[in-house]
Design a protein around this motif. Structure first.
Motif, PDB file in Angstrom:
ATOM      1  N   THR A 126    -101.743 -89.086  81.954  1.00  0.00           N
ATOM      2  CA  THR A 126    -100.070 -88.092  80.820  1.00  0.00           C
ATOM      3  C   THR A 126    -100.165 -88.918  79.929  1.00  0.00           C
ATOM      4  OG1 THR A 126     -97.608 -88.057  81.493  1.00  0.00           O
ATOM      5  CG2 THR A 126     -98.652 -89.978  82.154  1.00  0.00           C
ATOM      6  N   ILE A 127     -99.159 -88.331  79.361  1.00  0.00           N
ATOM      7  CA  ILE A 127     -99.155 -89.002  77.992  1.00  0.00           C
ATOM      8  C   ILE A 127     -98.217 -89.607  77.759  1.00  0.00           C
ATOM      9  CG2 ILE A 127     -98.831 -86.751  76.901  1.00  0.00           C
ATOM     10  CD1 ILE A 127     -95.825 -86.361  76.781  1.00  0.00           C
ATOM     11  N   ILE A 153     -95.316 -91.545  85.833  1.00  0.00           N
ATOM     12  CA  ILE A 153     -96.013 -92.261  86.905  1.00  0.00           C
ATOM     13  C   ILE A 153     -95.064 -91.970  87.745  1.00  0.00           C
ATOM     14  CG2 ILE A 153     -97.051 -93.969  87.233  1.00  0.00           C
ATOM     15  CD1 ILE A 153     -96.690 -94.965  84.116  1.00  0.00           C
ATOM     16  N   ALA A 154     -94.387 -91.872  88.822  1.00  0.00           N
ATOM     17  CA  ALA A 154     -94.125 -91.771  89.944  1.00  0.00           C
ATOM     18  C   ALA A 154     -93.975 -90.366  90.593  1.00  0.00           C
ATOM     19  CB  ALA A 154     -92.347 -92.504  89.895  1.00  0.00           C
ATOM     20  N   ASN A 155     -93.858 -89.640  89.818  1.00  0.00           N
ATOM     21  CA  ASN A 155     -94.464 -88.289  90.085  1.00  0.00           C
ATOM     22  C   ASN A 155     -95.615 -87.894  90.141  1.00  0.00           C
ATOM     23  OD1 ASN A 155     -91.283 -87.034  90.077  1.00  0.00           O
ATOM     24  ND2 ASN A 155     -91.986 -86.305  88.175  1.00  0.00           N
ATOM     25  N   ILE A 156     -96.505 -88.732  89.224  1.00  0.00           N
ATOM     26  CA  ILE A 156     -97.784 -88.192  89.682  1.00  0.00           C
ATOM     27  C   ILE A 156     -98.672 -89.145  91.095  1.00  0.00           C
ATOM     28  CG2 ILE A 156    -100.660 -89.311  89.264  1.00  0.00           C
ATOM     29  CD1 ILE A 156     -98.909 -88.439  85.849  1.00  0.00           C
ATOM     30  N   ILE A 157     -97.738 -90.456  91.375  1.00  0.00           N
ATOM     31  CA  ILE A 157     -98.044 -90.690  92.164  1.00  0.00           C
ATOM     32  C   ILE A 157     -97.792 -89.998  93.785  1.00  0.00           C
ATOM     33  CG2 ILE A 157     -97.388 -93.139  94.135  1.00  0.00           C
ATOM     34  CD1 ILE A 157     -97.791 -94.127  91.276  1.00  0.00           C
ATOM     35  N   ALA A 195     -88.475 -99.711  89.152  1.00  0.00           N
ATOM     36  CA  ALA A 195     -87.439 -99.133  89.229  1.00  0.00           C
ATOM     37  C   ALA A 195     -87.822 -97.316  90.229  1.00  0.00           C
ATOM     38  CB  ALA A 195     -86.267 -99.369  88.624  1.00  0.00           C
ATOM     39  N   GLU A 196     -88.586 -96.794  89.563  1.00  0.00           N
ATOM     40  CA  GLU A 196     -89.057 -95.444  89.954  1.00  0.00           C
ATOM     41  C   GLU A 196     -89.718 -95.706  91.391  1.00  0.00           C
ATOM     42  OE1 GLU A 196     -87.830 -92.473  88.661  1.00  0.00           O
ATOM     43  OE2 GLU A 196     -86.882 -92.831  87.364  1.00  0.00           O
TER      44      GLU A 196
END
Length: 308
Positions: free
Chosen positions: A233-234, A245-249, A135-136
């Motif tokens: 990330t944690i 995860i989506a923010n890192i990508i 979804a993200e």
């Protein structure tokens, strides 16, 4: 005459050699152009048997490496052709709709669809993480890639039933913009392996990004750029983990695109300039203020009476 005929016979390629050459051309076709290449290869070979053998081997590899997107019948959705979703030779899982697409690789078409079995789908515990991440990523791709398609697969530990065991999800993003009428095609492909390490409460990400472009108006210019990156990330609950995860990508892909834009914006003033010789072979600058020292100039001056 006999020697010439023997030489011509010796130069003839075997069917195996022809097939391998045809496969090379097909596999190295730019994004979105394999059907055009296939048409020309078939014409040059003039042998349907050899062509069909080459196509049957090359098209599946090409489709998976380029992560092409095919529309499923009855508007059931789209499916990405990737090794992560491959169940059988011509069957590919779409995790979002829990359906399996049956594909004709050479025609690059989805010819049938069936529901996925329970054995082909991840456990409810894994599916919660997969669905949240999907979804993200879907939201991110909709913002970043106008014609982008994405999918999230479970590549390891799909039968894990609860906390305490490692598993791995794979995020696949594919976007293509084909405009052959304007002599240009391009593609973006990114694969993110996300390893969920429950014992140390860490998520480790490894990304592989690939950009391809082909401009062929009165020429042939291709770009094939690759980039790899890592991050972590944690380990959190499914929704929080998916958001991180989506923010890192998003961060890494935006950073890479920015670096590409900067590189090619400055290309004329950097790389192209460095390719030019700073001095002639004589290691001396051309004396424009005193060109009469060169015999060619003297000859032209004398011939045409210049300067008199």
């Amino acid at each position: 005459m006999a020697d010439e005929e023997d030489a011509r016979e010796a130069e003839q390629l075997s069917d195996t050699q022809k097939k391998e050459i045809a496969k090379w051309f097909l596999l190295n076709s730019p994004a979105g152009e394999i059907q055009y290449v296939a048409k020309d290869v078939r014409s040059v070979l003039d042998d349907d048997r050899v062509y069909n053998e080459a196509a049957a081997e090359a098209f599946p590899v090409y489709n998976k490496s380029h992560m092409i997107c095919l529309e499923m019948p009855l508007r059931a959705g789209d499916v990405l052709i990737t090794s992560f979703g491959e169940l059988e030779e011509n069957e590919f899982l779409d995790p979002r709709t829990a359906q399996v697409a049956i594909v004709d690789h050479v025609k690059q078409a989805c010819i049938d669809v069936r529901p996925a079995t329970d054995e082909e789908l991840p456990s409810p515990y894994i599916e919660e993480f997969r669905c949240s991440l999907d979804a993200e990523i879907l939201k991110y791709v909709g913002e970043a890639y106008p014609k982008g398609i994405c999918s999230v697969y479970c590549s390891k530990g799909k039968d894990v039933e609860g906390p305490g065991t490692e598993f791995e999800l794979v995020v696949v993003i594919s976007a293509a913009r084909n405009s052959p009428q304007n002599f240009c095609n391009g593609s973006w492909r990114s694969v993110w392996n996300v390893e969920f390490k429950d014992d140390v409460q860490i998520l480790e990400l490894q990304g592989k990004l690939q950009v391809g472009a082909h401009y062929f108006e009165e020429g042939n210019v291709q770009l094939d750029a690759k980039h790899e990156c890592k991050d972590s990330t944690i380990f959190q609950a499914p929704e929080e983990s998916a958001f991180s995860i989506a923010n890192i990508i998003r961060h890494h892909e935006a950073e890479y695109l920015t670096s590409l834009e900067a590189c090619y914006t400055n290309l004329p003033d950097t790389t192209f300039k460095d390719l030019r010789r700073k001095l002639p072979v004589t290691r001396t600058l051309f004396p424009w203020h005193n060109t009469l020292q060169f015999s060619l100039t003297r000859d032209i001056t004398k011939e045409f009476g210049i300067g008199k």
